[in-house]
Write an enzyme that holds these catalytic residues in place. Sequence first.
Site, PDB file in Angstrom:
ATOM      1  N   LYS A  68       0.858  -1.184   0.000  1.00 50.18           N
ATOM      2  CA  LYS A  68       0.000   0.000   0.000  1.00 50.18           C
ATOM      3  C   LYS A  68       0.893   1.232   0.000  1.00 50.18           C
ATOM      4  O   LYS A  68       1.872   1.304   0.741  1.00 50.18           O
ATOM      5  CB  LYS A  68      -0.846  -0.035   1.283  1.00 50.18           C
ATOM      6  CG  LYS A  68      -1.884   1.031   1.395  1.00 50.18           C
ATOM      7  CD  LYS A  68      -3.213   0.580   0.822  1.00 50.18           C
ATOM      8  CE  LYS A  68      -4.195   1.703   0.596  1.00 50.18           C
ATOM      9  NZ  LYS A  68      -3.900   2.556  -0.555  1.00 50.18           N
ATOM     10  N   LYS A 104       5.269   2.486  -2.965  1.00 52.10           N
ATOM     11  CA  LYS A 104       5.145   3.895  -3.352  1.00 52.10           C
ATOM     12  C   LYS A 104       5.323   4.008  -4.854  1.00 52.10           C
ATOM     13  O   LYS A 104       6.004   3.181  -5.470  1.00 52.10           O
ATOM     14  CB  LYS A 104       6.212   4.752  -2.658  1.00 52.10           C
ATOM     15  CG  LYS A 104       5.809   6.196  -2.504  1.00 52.10           C
ATOM     16  CD  LYS A 104       4.814   6.367  -1.368  1.00 52.10           C
ATOM     17  CE  LYS A 104       4.340   7.776  -1.212  1.00 52.10           C
ATOM     18  NZ  LYS A 104       3.564   7.964   0.016  1.00 52.10           N
ATOM     19  N   THR A 188      -5.433  12.186   7.191  1.00 53.89           N
ATOM     20  CA  THR A 188      -4.034  12.357   7.587  1.00 53.89           C
ATOM     21  C   THR A 188      -3.909  13.468   8.624  1.00 53.89           C
ATOM     22  O   THR A 188      -3.268  13.301   9.671  1.00 53.89           O
ATOM     23  CB  THR A 188      -3.162  12.647   6.352  1.00 53.89           C
ATOM     24  OG1 THR A 188      -3.351  11.577   5.430  1.00 53.89           O
ATOM     25  CG2 THR A 188      -1.696  12.762   6.704  1.00 53.89           C
TER      26      THR A 188
HETATM   27  P1  NAD Z   1      -0.471  18.447  -0.972  1.00 54.43           P
HETATM   28  O1  NAD Z   1      -0.010  18.402  -2.376  1.00 54.43           O
HETATM   29  O2  NAD Z   1      -1.928  18.533  -0.683  1.00 54.43           O
HETATM   30  O3  NAD Z   1       0.217  19.658  -0.201  1.00 54.43           O
HETATM   31  C1  NAD Z   1       1.582  19.881  -0.213  1.00 54.43           C
HETATM   32  C2  NAD Z   1       1.801  21.315   0.214  1.00 54.43           C
HETATM   33  O4  NAD Z   1       3.214  21.531   0.338  1.00 54.43           O
HETATM   34  C3  NAD Z   1       1.309  22.346  -0.813  1.00 54.43           C
HETATM   35  O5  NAD Z   1       0.676  23.405  -0.122  1.00 54.43           O
HETATM   36  C4  NAD Z   1       2.592  22.836  -1.483  1.00 54.43           C
HETATM   37  O6  NAD Z   1       2.470  24.169  -1.951  1.00 54.43           O
HETATM   38  C5  NAD Z   1       3.546  22.758  -0.302  1.00 54.43           C
HETATM   39  N1  NAD Z   1       4.948  22.719  -0.683  1.00 54.43           N
HETATM   40  C6  NAD Z   1       5.551  22.072  -1.715  1.00 54.43           C
HETATM   41  N2  NAD Z   1       6.865  22.327  -1.714  1.00 54.43           N
HETATM   42  C7  NAD Z   1       7.101  23.128  -0.655  1.00 54.43           C
HETATM   43  C8  NAD Z   1       8.254  23.732  -0.114  1.00 54.43           C
HETATM   44  N3  NAD Z   1       9.442  23.553  -0.681  1.00 54.43           N
HETATM   45  N4  NAD Z   1       8.123  24.496   0.993  1.00 54.43           N
HETATM   46  C9  NAD Z   1       6.922  24.702   1.569  1.00 54.43           C
HETATM   47  N5  NAD Z   1       5.785  24.157   1.116  1.00 54.43           N
HETATM   48  C10 NAD Z   1       5.878  23.383   0.018  1.00 54.43           C
HETATM   49  O7  NAD Z   1       0.193  17.160  -0.290  1.00 54.43           O
HETATM   50  P2  NAD Z   1      -0.250  16.397   1.022  1.00 54.43           P
HETATM   51  O8  NAD Z   1      -1.081  15.250   0.606  1.00 54.43           O
HETATM   52  O9  NAD Z   1      -0.744  17.349   2.048  1.00 54.43           O
HETATM   53  O10 NAD Z   1       1.162  15.798   1.450  1.00 54.43           O
HETATM   54  C11 NAD Z   1       2.102  16.559   2.189  1.00 54.43           C
HETATM   55  C12 NAD Z   1       3.059  15.625   2.881  1.00 54.43           C
HETATM   56  O11 NAD Z   1       2.314  14.744   3.706  1.00 54.43           O
HETATM   57  C13 NAD Z   1       3.902  14.735   1.953  1.00 54.43           C
HETATM   58  O12 NAD Z   1       5.159  14.522   2.533  1.00 54.43           O
HETATM   59  C14 NAD Z   1       3.117  13.451   1.933  1.00 54.43           C
HETATM   60  O13 NAD Z   1       3.934  12.345   1.598  1.00 54.43           O
HETATM   61  C15 NAD Z   1       2.644  13.403   3.362  1.00 54.43           C
HETATM   62  N6  NAD Z   1       1.481  12.544   3.558  1.00 54.43           N
HETATM   63  C16 NAD Z   1       0.285  12.825   2.987  1.00 54.43           C
HETATM   64  C17 NAD Z   1      -0.780  11.958   3.186  1.00 54.43           C
HETATM   65  C18 NAD Z   1      -2.145  12.232   2.619  1.00 54.43           C
HETATM   66  O14 NAD Z   1      -3.053  11.430   2.869  1.00 54.43           O
HETATM   67  N7  NAD Z   1      -2.367  13.332   1.941  1.00 54.43           N
HETATM   68  C19 NAD Z   1      -0.604  10.807   3.959  1.00 54.43           C
HETATM   69  C20 NAD Z   1       0.623  10.568   4.555  1.00 54.43           C
HETATM   70  C21 NAD Z   1       1.669  11.435   4.325  1.00 54.43           C
END
Ligand code: NAD
Length: 421
Positions: A68, A104, A188
């Site tokens: 997953k 992944k 999350t």
């Molecule tokens: P998303 O695309 O919704 O949001 C990412 C955010 O990060 C955006 O606002 C983007 O503008 C910002 N961003 C990108 N580069 C940046 C930088 N250099 N500096 C500051 N901000 C920056 O993504 P998400 O789903 O919220 O995921 C964010 C993190 O959480 C990732 O590491 C992802 O692997 C992790 N994550 C997400 C989930 C999920 O269910 N969405 C689950 C587990 C982990």
Amino acid sequence: MATALFTKARKRLKEAAKHLDIHPDVIERLKYPKETLAATLVVRMDDGSSKAFKAWRCRYDDTRGPTKGGIRYHPRVNLDEIMTLAFWMTFKCAVAGLPFGGAKGGVQVDTKTLSKTELERLSRAYIQAFARFIGPDRDIPAPDMYTNGIVMAWMADEYAAMVDQPSPAVITGKPIPLGGSLGRDDATGRGGHLVLRHLEGELGLSPATSRIVLQGFGNASYHCARLLHADGYRIIGLSDSRSAVYDPDGIDPVAAMEHKRDKHSLAGCPSKGKLREITNEELLESECDVLIPAALENQIILENAPNIKARVILELANGPTSPAADKVLNQAGKTVIPDILANSGGVTVSYFEWVQNKAGYYWPLDEVRAKLKSIIEPETRTIWEAAQERGLDMRTAAYVHGLRRIAAAVEAHGTKAYFDS
Ligand code: NAD
């Protein structure tokens, strides 16, 4: 192939193993990914030209069940990062006690340069390339950075066309009318919120007095910020890839998100006092009690770790703290709540979505939330108590907890000791 991130990530395995009496077979199994597929996606662009995009899917380990993990669209995504994220997913699923291994996927693309129709063709091309690798009982993708519900909908649709039957359980994070789970959108952030609130007393935090800064104002951090703000916590700093803002008097994250949607930037968003525009670097080092990195890997590194002022770091992003920075933070007496626990709410509700798809029976929202809480809180407690009892930092305690479960599954097939006897 550069494997800097993966090599560093894998060191956690050896460190965790020191605290457990596990068979060396377990370490052998977890040294490298089980299988990885690379592909080039050639996509027809709106102007009639063709463009090639590098893409990957890595299944790290499936001893505990089908693999997953999300699919990331990012211009700098690479195999090293994908393998590392798949490794982390293996431990995250084990920490949450889900019957999954870790995987992944990713495409090297800047989605901001694509039209919506190009994005759809790219997403369908991903499934055409990886359909034989994934599957409802083999490997189940989900959203990650710059992929969302509609991307999952296109992917599920493409898979259904290829196998000639609807197969909603092949992918999670789908829109609700296509078999998505209620509560997946904010899972999350909600999981991170549950972890922080559960440890609030131990960490000396309280809604009335504690101030919070979040880096990466996207899906994960928005919902976490929204829930913490609703509880009374003061959100004083936010950032995205284009902007970072800080107001010690407080920012309403719901109003900030409306502003961001409208203006494509956080700059000038409504706040209680005087909003200052700062850099992302300044944001990480700003005065606060809890720092929530929720963007990319390696944001807290050796260079800026000594300047981090937050007492508590809640890792909503995957891998935001480098191992060297981790040491600095631990030595400074800060608590890092590790990604494999802090953001495990997402994969937990993804698991619920998969279960509901397989059963063809859908749960109301309050049931999803209650089940999430019933998983996150006991796992948080177990890891916190193990850390206290053994004098470990929370990350090591979480890896020990996950490794114990993976080891039990590997050892259940028989080890050298069994075959020698
Ligand atoms: P998303 O695309 O919704 O949001 C990412 C955010 O990060 C955006 O606002 C983007 O503008 C910002 N961003 C990108 N580069 C940046 C930088 N250099 N500096 C500051 N901000 C920056 O993504 P998400 O789903 O919220 O995921 C964010 C993190 O959480 C990732 O590491 C992802 O692997 C992790 N994550 C997400 C989930 C999920 O269910 N969405 C689950 C587990 C982990």
